[in-house]
Design a protein around this motif. Sequence first.
Motif, PDB file in Angstrom:
ATOM      1  N   VAL A   1       0.840  -1.214   0.000  1.00 10.75           N
ATOM      2  CA  VAL A   1       0.000   0.000   0.000  1.00 10.75           C
ATOM      3  C   VAL A   1       0.871   1.260   0.000  1.00 10.75           C
ATOM      4  CG1 VAL A   1      -2.103  -1.023   0.957  1.00 10.75           C
ATOM      5  CG2 VAL A   1      -0.407  -0.085   2.511  1.00 10.75           C
ATOM      6  N   ARG A   2       2.031   1.183   0.655  1.00  8.09           N
ATOM      7  CA  ARG A   2       2.929   2.349   0.638  1.00  8.09           C
ATOM      8  C   ARG A   2       3.427   2.614  -0.779  1.00  8.09           C
ATOM      9  NH1 ARG A   2       6.633   1.171   6.050  1.00  8.09           N
ATOM     10  NH2 ARG A   2       5.180   2.107   7.547  1.00  8.09           N
TER      11      ARG A   2
ATOM     12  N   ALA B   1       0.521   3.974  -2.927  1.00  9.65           N
ATOM     13  CA  ALA B   1       0.174   5.360  -2.603  1.00  9.65           C
ATOM     14  C   ALA B   1       1.365   6.304  -2.779  1.00  9.65           C
ATOM     15  CB  ALA B   1      -0.330   5.442  -1.161  1.00  9.65           C
TER      16      ALA B   1
ATOM     17  N   ASP C   1       3.646   6.651  -0.542  1.00  7.68           N
ATOM     18  CA  ASP C   1       3.668   7.339   0.759  1.00  7.68           C
ATOM     19  C   ASP C   1       4.161   6.370   1.839  1.00  7.68           C
ATOM     20  OD1 ASP C   1       3.078   8.589   3.183  1.00  7.68           O
ATOM     21  OD2 ASP C   1       1.351   9.626   2.324  1.00  7.68           O
TER      22      ASP C   1
ATOM     23  N   MET D   1      -5.282   4.817   6.960  1.00  8.04           N
ATOM     24  CA  MET D   1      -4.930   5.637   5.796  1.00  8.04           C
ATOM     25  C   MET D   1      -5.870   6.831   5.715  1.00  8.04           C
ATOM     26  SD  MET D   1      -4.345   2.505   3.054  1.00  8.04           S
ATOM     27  CE  MET D   1      -3.797   3.435   1.635  1.00  8.04           C
TER      28      MET D   1
ATOM     29  N   ARG E   1      -6.605  10.872   1.098  1.00  4.48           N
ATOM     30  CA  ARG E   1      -5.602  11.144   0.061  1.00  4.48           C
ATOM     31  C   ARG E   1      -4.770   9.888  -0.207  1.00  4.48           C
ATOM     32  NH1 ARG E   1      -2.502  15.666  -1.869  1.00  4.48           N
ATOM     33  NH2 ARG E   1      -3.791  16.995  -0.567  1.00  4.48           N
ATOM     34  N   GLN E   2      -4.294   9.246   0.868  1.00  4.33           N
ATOM     35  CA  GLN E   2      -3.456   8.051   0.693  1.00  4.33           C
ATOM     36  C   GLN E   2      -4.238   6.924   0.020  1.00  4.33           C
ATOM     37  OE1 GLN E   2      -2.493   7.736   4.843  1.00  4.33           O
ATOM     38  NE2 GLN E   2      -0.431   8.585   4.583  1.00  4.33           N
ATOM     39  N   LEU E   3      -5.502   6.787   0.410  1.00  6.92           N
ATOM     40  CA  LEU E   3      -6.313   5.701  -0.143  1.00  6.92           C
ATOM     41  C   LEU E   3      -6.616   5.939  -1.630  1.00  6.92           C
ATOM     42  CD1 LEU E   3      -7.730   3.074   0.603  1.00  6.92           C
ATOM     43  CD2 LEU E   3      -9.699   4.411   1.365  1.00  6.92           C
TER      44      LEU E   3
ATOM     45  N   LEU F   1      -4.821   7.630  -3.660  1.00  4.71           N
ATOM     46  CA  LEU F   1      -3.562   7.393  -4.384  1.00  4.71           C
ATOM     47  C   LEU F   1      -3.307   5.897  -4.540  1.00  4.71           C
ATOM     48  CD1 LEU F   1      -1.364  10.198  -2.772  1.00  4.71           C
ATOM     49  CD2 LEU F   1      -1.877   9.970  -5.226  1.00  4.71           C
ATOM     50  N   ALA F   2      -3.607   5.136  -3.475  1.00  2.88           N
ATOM     51  CA  ALA F   2      -3.375   3.686  -3.530  1.00  2.88           C
ATOM     52  C   ALA F   2      -4.314   3.009  -4.528  1.00  2.88           C
ATOM     53  CB  ALA F   2      -3.548   3.070  -2.142  1.00  2.88           C
TER      54      ALA F   2
ATOM     55  N   ARG G   1      -5.023   4.106  -7.493  1.00  2.00           N
ATOM     56  CA  ARG G   1      -4.741   4.509  -8.883  1.00  2.00           C
ATOM     57  C   ARG G   1      -4.532   3.330  -9.812  1.00  2.00           C
ATOM     58  NH1 ARG G   1       0.343   8.228  -8.062  1.00  2.00           N
ATOM     59  NH2 ARG G   1       0.649   6.597  -6.506  1.00  2.00           N
TER      60      ARG G   1
END
Length: 310
Positions: free
Chosen positions: A141-142, A145, A147, A199, A202-204, A206-207, A209
């Motif tokens: 997930v990092r 994202a 991140d 998360m 925003r992070q989710l 992005l993840a 995408r």
Amino acid sequence: MVDLAAIVAEIAEEMRAETRRGTVASYIPPLACVAVDKFGLAVVMADGAIHAAGDAEEAFSIQSISKVFALTLALGAVGDQLWARVGREPSGSAFNSIVQLETEHGIPRNPFINAGAIVVCDVLLGRLQPREAIGQMLRFVRELAGDEHITIDETVAQAEQDTGFRNNALANYMRAFGNLNGDVDLVLGTYFHFCALAMSCRQLALAGRFLMDGGRVDGHRIISDKRARRINALMMSCGHYDNSGDFAYRIGLPGKSGVGGGILAVAPGIASIAVWSPGLNAEGNSELGQRALERLVQYTGWSVFEPRVG
Ligand code: GLU
């Protein structure tokens, strides 16, 4: 040309005024104490533009949304062999239901109900130790994202463990049918840690995408485009438990919800969207999250059923 920044801000404003916000999950203290007036929305466009509003930067418990990432990892590990152990049909039942398991001989309906996700964890543990599987998930997930700050909330994982009687029942029942190979406690410990991923919207978004962009992130291939399409199909048909048909009808996009109040939704080729509002409807899906997504697709016309999208 739609002004996404204005639309996202407008939706956050509309949702602030809503009084019917659903009920915060109360089965574990760390979820029960989240304020019901939280609302966040983040939209990541195919060109990389990000529009966010409300509490979009605040981390929340993604819970069952993690089932999407776990499925992606399991398909990467064993490919289509996974489907011998878990189905691809909507359950029409609650997220933690046990009833179908008896008549269907321990094969869960799909990977997005608890029983299905527990089998998915067992598959991952066929090759990895729990610690490795949890580490793999966190790295995944990092990476998705972009991140490094995403973490797992150990308090949530522990609380899930302390109250996970139903999940224990599901796992033991499937083990009795021969559809769980690993030690039940280790499989569930892994499952609970996935649920406890924390998360922000925003992070989710992005993840998510890779599901928007045919399996790629910034041009870098994560999974095949065929697999991305199929995961999206499962999110559309099974992503909201016994509310999945209604979500498809109202919103028309693949989505996955969690009892933390988050929803990840995907407009293929256009946007990855994450929304969070902790109050849930009767089926355990975010009340305002669904309403906000409904407003977003009304404003933009995004739908996989739209002949011309964009
Ligand atoms: N941790 C929850 C459970 O297993 C996840 C359910 C959900 O998010 O729908 O009961």
